[in-house]
Motif scaffolding. Structure first.
Motif, PDB file in Angstrom:
ATOM      1  N   GLY A  46      33.386 -39.349  50.617  1.00  0.00           N
ATOM      2  CA  GLY A  46      32.538 -38.288  50.081  1.00  0.00           C
ATOM      3  C   GLY A  46      33.345 -37.117  49.557  1.00  0.00           C
ATOM      4  N   GLU A  47      32.615 -36.079  49.158  1.00  0.00           N
ATOM      5  CA  GLU A  47      33.254 -34.884  48.601  1.00  0.00           C
ATOM      6  C   GLU A  47      33.468 -33.842  49.680  1.00  0.00           C
ATOM      7  N   SER A  48      34.561 -33.131  49.600  1.00  0.00           N
ATOM      8  CA  SER A  48      34.771 -32.031  50.532  1.00  0.00           C
ATOM      9  C   SER A  48      34.139 -30.774  49.957  1.00  0.00           C
ATOM     10  N   ILE A  55      42.737 -35.437  52.575  1.00  0.00           N
ATOM     11  CA  ILE A  55      43.342 -35.979  53.794  1.00  0.00           C
ATOM     12  C   ILE A  55      44.730 -36.539  53.507  1.00  0.00           C
ATOM     13  N   VAL A  56      44.854 -37.288  52.418  1.00  0.00           N
ATOM     14  CA  VAL A  56      46.147 -37.909  52.113  1.00  0.00           C
ATOM     15  C   VAL A  56      47.241 -36.846  51.977  1.00  0.00           C
ATOM     16  N   GLU A  57      46.880 -35.698  51.365  1.00  0.00           N
ATOM     17  CA  GLU A  57      47.853 -34.605  51.255  1.00  0.00           C
ATOM     18  C   GLU A  57      48.289 -34.092  52.624  1.00  0.00           C
ATOM     19  N   ARG A  58      47.358 -34.164  53.588  1.00  0.00           N
ATOM     20  CA  ARG A  58      47.631 -33.553  54.880  1.00  0.00           C
ATOM     21  C   ARG A  58      48.285 -34.497  55.888  1.00  0.00           C
ATOM     22  N   ILE A  59      48.369 -35.770  55.555  1.00  0.00           N
ATOM     23  CA  ILE A  59      48.910 -36.710  56.542  1.00  0.00           C
ATOM     24  C   ILE A  59      50.404 -36.535  56.807  1.00  0.00           C
ATOM     25  N   PRO A  60      51.264 -36.376  55.762  1.00  0.00           N
ATOM     26  CA  PRO A  60      52.708 -36.340  56.041  1.00  0.00           C
ATOM     27  C   PRO A  60      53.140 -35.297  57.078  1.00  0.00           C
ATOM     28  N   GLY A 111      45.377 -31.999  61.582  1.00  0.00           N
ATOM     29  CA  GLY A 111      44.713 -31.286  62.662  1.00  0.00           C
ATOM     30  C   GLY A 111      44.147 -29.956  62.202  1.00  0.00           C
ATOM     31  N   ARG A 112      44.937 -29.249  61.406  1.00  0.00           N
ATOM     32  CA  ARG A 112      44.477 -27.959  60.920  1.00  0.00           C
ATOM     33  C   ARG A 112      43.312 -28.144  59.952  1.00  0.00           C
ATOM     34  N   LEU A 113      43.365 -29.251  59.205  1.00  0.00           N
ATOM     35  CA  LEU A 113      42.251 -29.562  58.312  1.00  0.00           C
ATOM     36  C   LEU A 113      40.975 -29.736  59.131  1.00  0.00           C
ATOM     37  N   ALA A 114      41.102 -30.432  60.266  1.00  0.00           N
ATOM     38  CA  ALA A 114      39.931 -30.624  61.140  1.00  0.00           C
ATOM     39  C   ALA A 114      39.404 -29.271  61.603  1.00  0.00           C
ATOM     40  N   TYR A 115      40.306 -28.409  62.027  1.00  0.00           N
ATOM     41  CA  TYR A 115      39.900 -27.098  62.514  1.00  0.00           C
ATOM     42  C   TYR A 115      39.234 -26.283  61.399  1.00  0.00           C
ATOM     43  N   GLY A 148      35.661 -37.344  58.006  1.00  0.00           N
ATOM     44  CA  GLY A 148      36.722 -38.079  57.326  1.00  0.00           C
ATOM     45  C   GLY A 148      38.010 -38.046  58.131  1.00  0.00           C
ATOM     46  N   VAL A 149      38.361 -36.864  58.629  1.00  0.00           N
ATOM     47  CA  VAL A 149      39.585 -36.727  59.422  1.00  0.00           C
ATOM     48  C   VAL A 149      39.486 -37.587  60.680  1.00  0.00           C
ATOM     49  N   VAL A 150      38.301 -37.557  61.314  1.00  0.00           N
ATOM     50  CA  VAL A 150      38.141 -38.345  62.545  1.00  0.00           C
ATOM     51  C   VAL A 150      38.286 -39.827  62.242  1.00  0.00           C
ATOM     52  N   PHE A 151      37.674 -40.275  61.136  1.00  0.00           N
ATOM     53  CA  PHE A 151      37.754 -41.686  60.760  1.00  0.00           C
ATOM     54  C   PHE A 151      39.210 -42.096  60.502  1.00  0.00           C
ATOM     55  N   ILE A 152      39.917 -41.291  59.710  1.00  0.00           N
ATOM     56  CA  ILE A 152      41.306 -41.622  59.394  1.00  0.00           C
ATOM     57  C   ILE A 152      42.159 -41.586  60.663  1.00  0.00           C
TER      58      ILE A 152
END
Lengths: 276, 325
Positions: free
Chosen positions: B82-84, B95-100, B277-281, B294-298
């Motif tokens: 979905g869209e953020s 999310i992909v940007e935030r994973i590394p 994590g910060r994205l989740a917050y 989305g963060v939880v799923f990933i």
């Protein structure tokens, strides 16, 4: 009596008990020593500890008494930790008992649910629950309980698997006892001790989870919480570091007390494992 | 080929749990006050009833919950999250940007905790119930009881404010124009405090398990045999005890992945790291449930993947495991 002696022979466990008693004393005397609202304005902000005899732990960035927040915070931490642990143990024991006793499809189903909860990172699930259900004290307690039960369920299930075909259970079955009587009256009392010991781990984690939520400003803003005070002190960390430092020690000592008591109970219950 | 069958089998085993997670998340979304359309309408500043009706139909919110659940699962299979609402981009891109940064933080913390936990656990086990053991075990208990965010703040005060040795936060110097090794060194310099902060709790757990596992293995028969045939103590420890004592440590990596992801939420917030994590917050604070879920799923996928890698490692370390399965 013998159990108490075995427990107290362990100096670490005795120390843990003293520490826990001290935290309980803080919680018990909070209303007596600091009858005013601990979140109310008490004096000039950012007074250092020991600089003003009225506020011996100083005041925080909004002029609230730090000592009062520490005392009242002990209440909140212990209550949240305890109630969340009870909830987690209740859910865990129920699911573990049913899965271990019945086995088969019920076991499969319940264990998949347990796995699902174990795959999800605890703290993230907690964030989701808070985002959906809001962040008042009751929700937080239930949410922490809901994310903490899987280990208790696994432990109970393992105990039930070893106990369910013992002679005393078979004797009960031939006497015509129903499933509920067998589960809760016969097997559960024998399965419970390791679960109760494990409760100390759950409680330690629950206290840490609550403080982390409060630190991130996601806990109930209307209750004095140590984590919240640390989060508030973050803004003045550069110069008034004591605002964050003091409640941190309170959390550390409380969690340490709970873990030491738990470990002491474990050692006293299983003397053979003492050297591990 | 064997790897692929193994991966397939593991994924199939994790599938029921994953389905339960997704159904649960969907249910939570239903319970959340307001739906996507309410959020959208609030964002554009109100709309009349026909437009809202139209939007509901567009997002298929007028259909039954079960058909929407199937739809939701089908979209997740395509990684369409979905869209953020706050970033105005597809959630998966955010999310992909935030994973590394998160993986880097977790990986380094894990390596640090595993390495030091192993060494301290061995030392404690070799000197069991004497002062090195007491000291290490006490230290472990204290680390375990320390809230990570508090340790992080105190670290910032001591090393960034007071001593001025390390940066107080961030993921690299902003607009530094550094490239190559200098860039990597800059990131490492910024990640030092966060990594140590995150590693500390796990260090405590690893050293406790390592100590217990060393003590357990050293009572086994094959160790007695090794001693009886006259091997020097150092060889008994390294060749016979250590290798077997490591197995529970490896298991623990898999078990602790979820906890570590949760811990990185707090650490990333303390040190302002642009991670998952910060994205989740942030998405909790901004009520952006799409991004949060989305963060939880990933994260769930990440935990499953890491557990799979741990299993492979485990099978390499202990050949008996392959023989039975």
């Amino acid at each position: 009596m013998q159990f108490l002696q075995a427990y107290l022979r362990n100096p670490a466990a005795a120390f843990g008990l003293v520490l826990l008693a001290a935290v309980l004393a803080l919680a018990a005397t909070a209303g007596l020593l600091f009858p005013d609202n601990p979140l109310g304005l008490a004096g000039r902000p950012l007074q250092w500890p020991f600089s003003n005899p009225r506020f011996w732990l100083g005041t925080d960035h909004t002029g609230r008494d730090i000592a009062a927040q520490i005392f009242h915070g002990a209440r909140v931490s212990l209550v949240i930790g305890f109630v969340a642990t009870v909830i987690a143990i209740l859910i865990g024991v129920l699911i573990g008992a049913l899965a271990g006793y019945y086995g088969g499809v019920i076991d499969d189903l319940l264990m998949r649910v347990t796995e699902a909860f174990q795959i999800l990172p605890n703290f993230l699930l907690l964030l989701v629950l808070v985002a959906v259900f809001g962040s008042n004290m009751e929700t937080i307690v239930v949410a922490i309980g809901v994310v903490s039960w899987p280990p208790a369920a696994r432990l109970t299930r393992a105990e039930f698997l070893t106990l369910r075909n013992r002679e005393f259970v078979q004797a009960g079955r031939t006497l015509g006892l129903g499933d509920a009587r067998l589960i809760f009256g016969e097997i559960l009392p024998n399965a419970l001790p390791p679960v109760i010991v494990y409760a100390s781990v759950i409680m330690a984690v629950a206290i840490l989870l609550e403080s982390a939520l409060a630190f991130l400003n996601l806990s109930d803003p209307n209750v004095p919480s140590w984590g919240n005070l640390i989060g508030g002190g973050r803004a003045v960390l550069r110069d008034q570091w004591y605002v964050s430092a003091i409640p941190g020690f309170a959390i550390l000592l409380t969690v340490l007390a709970v873990s030491l008591v738990g470990q002491g109970l474990n050692d006293a219950l299983n003397p053979k494992l003492k050297n591990r | 080929m064997r790897f692929l069958t193994l991966a397939g089998r593991r994924l199939a085993a994790a599938l029921p749990a994953l389905l339960i997670i997704l159904a649960g998340l969907f249910l939570l979304l239903q319970l959340a006050p307001g739906d996507t359309v309410d959020a959208l309408v609030a964002q554009i500043g109100g709309a009349d009833a026909t437009v809202i009706e139209e939007l509901r139909r567009h997002y298929a919110l007028d259909r039954s919950a079960s058909s929407r659940l199937l739809d939701y699962l089908w979209r997740l299979v395509h990684l369409d999250l979905g869209e953020s609402a706050i970033y105005g981009k597809p959630v998966i891109d955010v999310i992909v940007e935030r994973i590394p940064p998160t993986l880097l933080l977790m990986g380094s913390a894990l390596a640090l905790a595993f390495g030091f936990g192993m060494v301290l656990g061995i030392v404690a086990a070799l000197r069991v119930n004497r002062w090195p053991d007491t000291l290490i075990s006490t230290l472990g208990l204290v680390f375990y009881a320390t809230p990570s965010f508090w340790f992080g703040l105190m670290g910032i005060f001591v090393f960034a404010v007071y001593l001025g040795w390390l940066p107080a936060g961030g993921y690299g110097t902003i607009a530094s124009g550094l490239a190559g090794w200098a860039h990597i060194a800059d990131i490492a310099w910024h990640l030092t405090l966060p990594v140590v902060t995150l590693a500390l709790i796990f260090l405590a757990i690893y050293l406790r398990i390592m100590r217990a596992s060393m003590l357990e293995v050293s009572t086994l028969d094959f160790v007695r045999t090794a001693r009886a045939k006259g091997l020097p103590e150092s060889r008994v420890v390294t060749r016979h005890v250590l290798r077997n004592a490591l197995l529970p440590m490896v298991t623990l990596i898999g078990l602790q992945t979820g906890t570590m992801l949760g811990g990185s939420v707090v650490v990333e917030c303390v040190f302002a790291l642009p991670g998952l994590g910060r994205l989740a917050y942030e998405s909790v604070m901004q009520r952006d449930l799409n991004t949060l879920l989305g963060v939880v799923f990933i994260s769930a996928l990440l935990v499953i993947a890491i557990n799979f890698i741990v299993d492979l490692l485990y099978a390499r370390l202990d050949p008996r495991i392959n023989a039975t399965h």
